[in-house]
Write an enzyme that holds these catalytic residues in place. Structure first.
Site, mmCIF file in Angstrom:
data_model
loop_
_atom_site.group_PDB
_atom_site.id
_atom_site.type_symbol
_atom_site.label_atom_id
_atom_site.label_comp_id
_atom_site.label_asym_id
_atom_site.label_seq_id
_atom_site.Cartn_x
_atom_site.Cartn_y
_atom_site.Cartn_z
ATOM 1 N N PRO A 1 -22.617 16.261 85.053
ATOM 2 C CA PRO A 1 -23.158 15.773 83.791
ATOM 3 C C PRO A 1 -23.579 16.904 82.850
ATOM 4 C CG PRO A 1 -24.567 15.157 85.635
ATOM 5 C CD PRO A 1 -23.448 15.950 86.195
ATOM 6 N N GLU A 2 -23.012 16.926 81.681
ATOM 7 C CA GLU A 2 -23.480 17.822 80.633
ATOM 8 C C GLU A 2 -24.066 16.948 79.537
ATOM 9 O OE1 GLU A 2 -21.453 21.442 79.804
ATOM 10 O OE2 GLU A 2 -20.003 21.103 81.384
ATOM 11 N N LYS B 1 -30.196 18.493 78.595
ATOM 12 C CA LYS B 1 -29.762 17.651 79.713
ATOM 13 C C LYS B 1 -30.926 16.937 80.382
ATOM 14 C CE LYS B 1 -26.172 21.020 80.355
ATOM 15 N NZ LYS B 1 -25.749 22.155 81.183
ATOM 16 N N ARG C 1 -19.778 31.136 89.784
ATOM 17 C CA ARG C 1 -18.948 29.973 89.482
ATOM 18 C C ARG C 1 -17.651 30.475 88.871
ATOM 19 N NH1 ARG C 1 -23.909 27.763 86.615
ATOM 20 N NH2 ARG C 1 -24.627 28.964 88.368
#
Length: 295
Positions: free
Chosen positions: A2-3, A61, A269
Site C-alpha cells: 500500500p502506498e 500513508k 530493496r
DNA sequence: GTATGTACCTGTTTGC
DNA sequence: TGCAAACAGGTACATA
C-alpha cells in the site's frame, strides 16, 4: 504494497461506511500490531470501547479515525496490512490481527485489521483527533491542498542525498513509496542517485509533478495491487500495476527507447530504471582544496 | 541538522 | 526431496 493511493482508497471506503459508528468491542488477536500503544493490547481495546468514530483522515500513508473524546485510532498498513469491513459471521482471515465490532456501521459490519508481515499497526493517540502527535513529523503529501511545493524544492536542492532517497523521506514529502518513486523518476528521466543539490529547481518541480500525476492516476484506478496482499476496504483488488513503466520490469524494454530496464540494489530493496533515459550520474568531483586564508 | 545503514517481520521463491 | 538463503519494503532508530 500500500502506498498513498491505496491508503486513500481505504480512507474513502471507511468514510463511506463507518462514519458515526460506535465501537462496541475490540479483540486483539496478536499483540505485535498494537505494539506502539503503550497501554498494551488490553488497554488499547479498553480505550476504544464505547467511542464514536467522527471522521476518517489521512496524512501520507497514515490513517486516523478521530473519536468523540478527542482521541484517535491511528493506523498504518505497513507492507501487507489491510483494513476490511466484513459481516461479523465471516470466517477469520488467515492473518487477522485485530477485530473491531461496530454498531451503526453499514449493515453492522465489523472492521478487521489483517496483516501478514505485521510492519503495520494500530494505536490509540491521546488527543490526536486533529493530528496525532505521533505523526506530526510526517510531511504533507503531494495531493494535500496545503502541500508547499516551493519549500520542498528548496529543501531537496540543499541536500546532497540522492533524489530517490529524498523522495522516500516521509519527513520531506510523504506518501511516495518505492514503486511510485521509480515511476516518477522514469517519467522525469532522472536517475535516483542524482544528488538533490545537482538538480535544477525545474527538474525537482517536474519530478514532484510526475509523482503527483502517477498517484492521481493510480487513485483513479483504485490503487496498485501486485498480489492478493492489498485489497481495498471491501476486499476488491486495484489494478494499476498494468500502467507501470519501470517498477518490476527488469529486462523488459523501456517503453520510450527500447533499452532493457535494469534493477539495482538500493537500501535493502530494488530500484528499476532505464539506463539510457536515466543515465547513471557521474561521480561528484572532489572539492578543490581551500587555499589557506592569510590572517 | 544531515547522511547513511540496519532491524523489524513472514510467506514465497530460488538455489544448492 | 529438503533445507537454507534471498527477497519483498515503510518506518524507526542508531551511529557518525
Amino acid at each position: 504494497m500500500p502506498e498513498l493511493p491505496e491508503v486513500e482508497v481505504v480512507r474513502a471506503g471507511l468514510e463511506r461506511h463507518v462514519l458515526g459508528a460506535t465501537i462496541v468491542r475490540v479483540d486483539v488477536l496478536h499483540p505485535r500490531p498494537v505494539r506502539r500503544d503503550l497501554r498494551g493490547p488490553a488497554g488499547f481495546a479498553e480505550a476504544l470501547a464505547g467511542r464514536r468514530i467522527d471522521a476518517v483522515r489521512r496524512r501520507g500513508k497514515y490513517l486516523w479515525l478521530p473519536l468523540d473524546n478527542g482521541d484517535a485510532l491511528l493506523g498504518h498498513l505497513g507492507m501487507s496490512g489491510q483494513l476490511l469491513l466484513q459481516p461479523p459471521g465471516a470466517p477469520d482471515e488467515r492473518h487477522l490481527r485485530v477485530r473491531i465490532a461496530l454498531d451503526g456501521a453499514d449493515e453492522d459490519r465489523e472492521l478487521r485489521f489483517v496483516d501478514q508481515r505485521m510492519f503495520g499497526g494500530l494505536s490509540v493517540s491521546a488527543g490526536g483527533a486533529d493530528l496525532p502527535p505521533e505523526i506530526a513529523h510526517i510531511a504533507r503529501d503531494p495531493l494535500d491542498p496545503e502541500f508547499d511545493e516551493d519549500a520542498v524544492v528548496r529543501k531537496v536542492r540543499r541536500r546532497s542525498s540522492g533524489i530517490k532517497r529524498q523522495l522516500l523521506d516521509q519527513n520531506l514529502v510523504s506518501g511516495v513509496g518505492n514503486i511510485y518513486a521509480d515511476e516518477a523518476l522514469w517519467r522525469a528521466r532522472v536517475h535516483g542517485e542524482r544528488p538533490g543539490d545537482r538538480l535544477t529547481a525545474a527538474q525537482v518541480r517536474e519530478l514532484l509533478g510526475h509523482a503527483r500525476d502517477v498517484m492521481v492516476a493510480a487513485l483513479g484506478q483504485g490503487g496498485t495491487s501486485f498480489d492478493a496482499l492489498y485489497v481495498n476496504v471491501n476486499g476488491e483488488s486495484g489494478y494499476f500495476d498494468r500502467s507501470l513503466h519501470a517498477y518490476g520490469r527488469e529486462g523488459e524494454p523501456c517503453e520510450r527507447c527500447g533499452t532493457a530496464v535494469r534493477r539495482v540494489a538500493f537500501m535493502n530493496r530494488s530500484s528499476y530504471f532505464c539506463p539510457t533515459c536515466q543515465p547513471v550520474p557521474r561521480r561528484r568531483r572532489a572539492r578543490p582544496q581551500a587555499l589557506p586564508v592569510p590572517d
